[in-house]
Scaffold this active site. Sequence first.
Site, PDB file in Angstrom:
ATOM      1  N   ARG A   1      33.394 -77.773  27.096  1.00  0.00           N
ATOM      2  CA  ARG A   1      32.105 -78.286  26.268  1.00  0.00           C
ATOM      3  C   ARG A   1      31.428 -79.354  26.746  1.00  0.00           C
ATOM      4  O   ARG A   1      30.570 -80.184  26.062  1.00  0.00           O
ATOM      5  CB  ARG A   1      32.069 -78.407  24.917  1.00  0.00           C
ATOM      6  CG  ARG A   1      32.169 -77.061  24.297  1.00  0.00           C
ATOM      7  CD  ARG A   1      32.188 -77.020  22.755  1.00  0.00           C
ATOM      8  NE  ARG A   1      32.910 -76.109  22.265  1.00  0.00           N
ATOM      9  CZ  ARG A   1      33.228 -76.038  20.775  1.00  0.00           C
ATOM     10  NH1 ARG A   1      33.310 -76.939  20.121  1.00  0.00           N
ATOM     11  NH2 ARG A   1      33.744 -74.723  20.382  1.00  0.00           N
TER      12      ARG A   1
ATOM     13  N   ARG B   1      25.731 -81.338  23.443  1.00  0.00           N
ATOM     14  CA  ARG B   1      24.997 -81.711  22.456  1.00  0.00           C
ATOM     15  C   ARG B   1      25.366 -83.364  22.330  1.00  0.00           C
ATOM     16  O   ARG B   1      24.599 -84.007  21.765  1.00  0.00           O
ATOM     17  CB  ARG B   1      25.107 -81.293  20.772  1.00  0.00           C
ATOM     18  CG  ARG B   1      24.381 -79.791  20.855  1.00  0.00           C
ATOM     19  CD  ARG B   1      24.363 -79.308  19.605  1.00  0.00           C
ATOM     20  NE  ARG B   1      25.714 -78.844  19.325  1.00  0.00           N
ATOM     21  CZ  ARG B   1      26.157 -78.206  18.080  1.00  0.00           C
ATOM     22  NH1 ARG B   1      25.175 -78.044  17.242  1.00  0.00           N
ATOM     23  NH2 ARG B   1      27.227 -77.758  18.064  1.00  0.00           N
TER      24      ARG B   1
ATOM     25  N   ARG C   1      17.096 -78.915  24.692  1.00  0.00           N
ATOM     26  CA  ARG C   1      17.280 -78.039  23.787  1.00  0.00           C
ATOM     27  C   ARG C   1      16.201 -78.278  22.944  1.00  0.00           C
ATOM     28  O   ARG C   1      15.884 -77.235  22.169  1.00  0.00           O
ATOM     29  CB  ARG C   1      18.618 -78.200  23.152  1.00  0.00           C
ATOM     30  CG  ARG C   1      19.714 -77.481  23.923  1.00  0.00           C
ATOM     31  CD  ARG C   1      19.622 -76.021  23.919  1.00  0.00           C
ATOM     32  NE  ARG C   1      20.472 -75.762  22.718  1.00  0.00           N
ATOM     33  CZ  ARG C   1      19.849 -75.215  21.668  1.00  0.00           C
ATOM     34  NH1 ARG C   1      18.537 -75.010  21.542  1.00  0.00           N
ATOM     35  NH2 ARG C   1      20.617 -74.938  20.601  1.00  0.00           N
TER      36      ARG C   1
ATOM     37  N   ASP D   1      27.849 -68.793  27.507  1.00  0.00           N
ATOM     38  CA  ASP D   1      28.187 -68.465  26.385  1.00  0.00           C
ATOM     39  C   ASP D   1      29.198 -67.426  26.498  1.00  0.00           C
ATOM     40  O   ASP D   1      29.082 -66.403  27.262  1.00  0.00           O
ATOM     41  CB  ASP D   1      27.317 -68.377  25.354  1.00  0.00           C
ATOM     42  CG  ASP D   1      28.216 -68.158  23.988  1.00  0.00           C
ATOM     43  OD1 ASP D   1      28.042 -69.441  23.215  1.00  0.00           O
ATOM     44  OD2 ASP D   1      28.606 -67.429  23.567  1.00  0.00           O
TER      45      ASP D   1
ATOM     46  N   TYR E   1      34.919 -61.746  17.662  1.00  0.00           N
ATOM     47  CA  TYR E   1      33.433 -61.667  17.473  1.00  0.00           C
ATOM     48  C   TYR E   1      32.853 -60.387  17.405  1.00  0.00           C
ATOM     49  O   TYR E   1      31.914 -60.308  16.640  1.00  0.00           O
ATOM     50  CB  TYR E   1      32.768 -62.679  18.466  1.00  0.00           C
ATOM     51  CG  TYR E   1      33.105 -64.092  18.451  1.00  0.00           C
ATOM     52  CD1 TYR E   1      32.565 -64.964  17.442  1.00  0.00           C
ATOM     53  CD2 TYR E   1      34.063 -64.776  19.406  1.00  0.00           C
ATOM     54  CE1 TYR E   1      32.911 -66.051  17.425  1.00  0.00           C
ATOM     55  CE2 TYR E   1      34.510 -66.123  19.269  1.00  0.00           C
ATOM     56  CZ  TYR E   1      33.670 -66.829  18.253  1.00  0.00           C
ATOM     57  OH  TYR E   1      34.088 -68.246  18.530  1.00  0.00           O
TER      58      TYR E   1
END
Length: 357
Positions: A32, A36, A45, A81, A157
Amino acid sequence: MTAKPVHQNRKDLFLRACRGEAVPRVPVWMMRQAGRYLPEYRELRAKHEFLEVCKTSDLAVEVSLQPFRRLGVDAVIVFSDILIPAEAMGLKLELNDSGPNLPEPVRTKNDVSKLKLFDPEVETRFLPETIRRIVREVGPEVPVLGFAAAPWTLACYMVEGRTKEGFATVKSFQLQEPKAFRELLHRIAQATILYLKAQIAAGASAVQLFDTWCGELSLQNYEDFALPATQEIISGLGSAVPIIYYTKASNHLLPAVARSGAKALSVDWRVDLRALREKLGPGIALQGNVDPAVLLGPEQAIRSATLGAIASLEGRGHILNLGHGILQQTPVENAQLFVETAQQAILQEVKPAANWR
């Protein structure tokens, strides 16, 4: 602050570490690492939705390169992703800051039968194109990494529809319809082989399989369901590039995980790297495993944890990384300190710190 340039051939360094060879220093990157905690990512973003960034090569290339420019990491992982293949297999996908949502999950044998193989250069053409462009941008001396979810984790998922503690629905499906569930894992594996082959053809120097949720399984269920599907992928990819297999909360599974066929195992901070190396031997490289929360602490704690992780394997067959993705609230200067401490460490001088954990 800009990270100091590192003059070694990063790709050679990375691939030698994957092969378990001695290296002048341990290569370092972070899961990652494009995300962010970086102000430039947050700025981008603010103008673009997450899936838009994933599916627009101009944006995905920019985000992938941000940590390379800012931190000087030794590998660039493509920004994407793990749920992209689920959409390409036929499921509706919603992704935003609140997490993933698959509003029409796989719950029956009939649902499994509707899932399709896909052509990665058609349905997900943005991803290999992004990799090709990153490779051109960074040149031949920087490794570019591709990735995908391991079958069990993607199935979690696809069946649950979102992240849910305990994954009761997917476990119920596995128990009540084992044949259909194995077919689901097989279809995911076959789609993932094609997906990763496209990434390798586009120029990925290595690929990583993320099995974030395999720790939810008992050893028996891992060996009966998750492991064979992962082995199917690794066998299907062959030896063109190293395959790194990440598992989280998997200490009870690691002897079985080591049979996956992966060239390197990436483990979380709960695992003692030295003990794992003694258990598995030198034939499998290890990646990790500093606790991401350490990067929220003071400088000395970051340096101690970084040097301790390096010292635990004495620089052989080791790719330094965090034990999971970097936390959103991590100060950029702490991420820089982690990378720079690793890159400036002289292996012969690194000694284990008693309190590094």
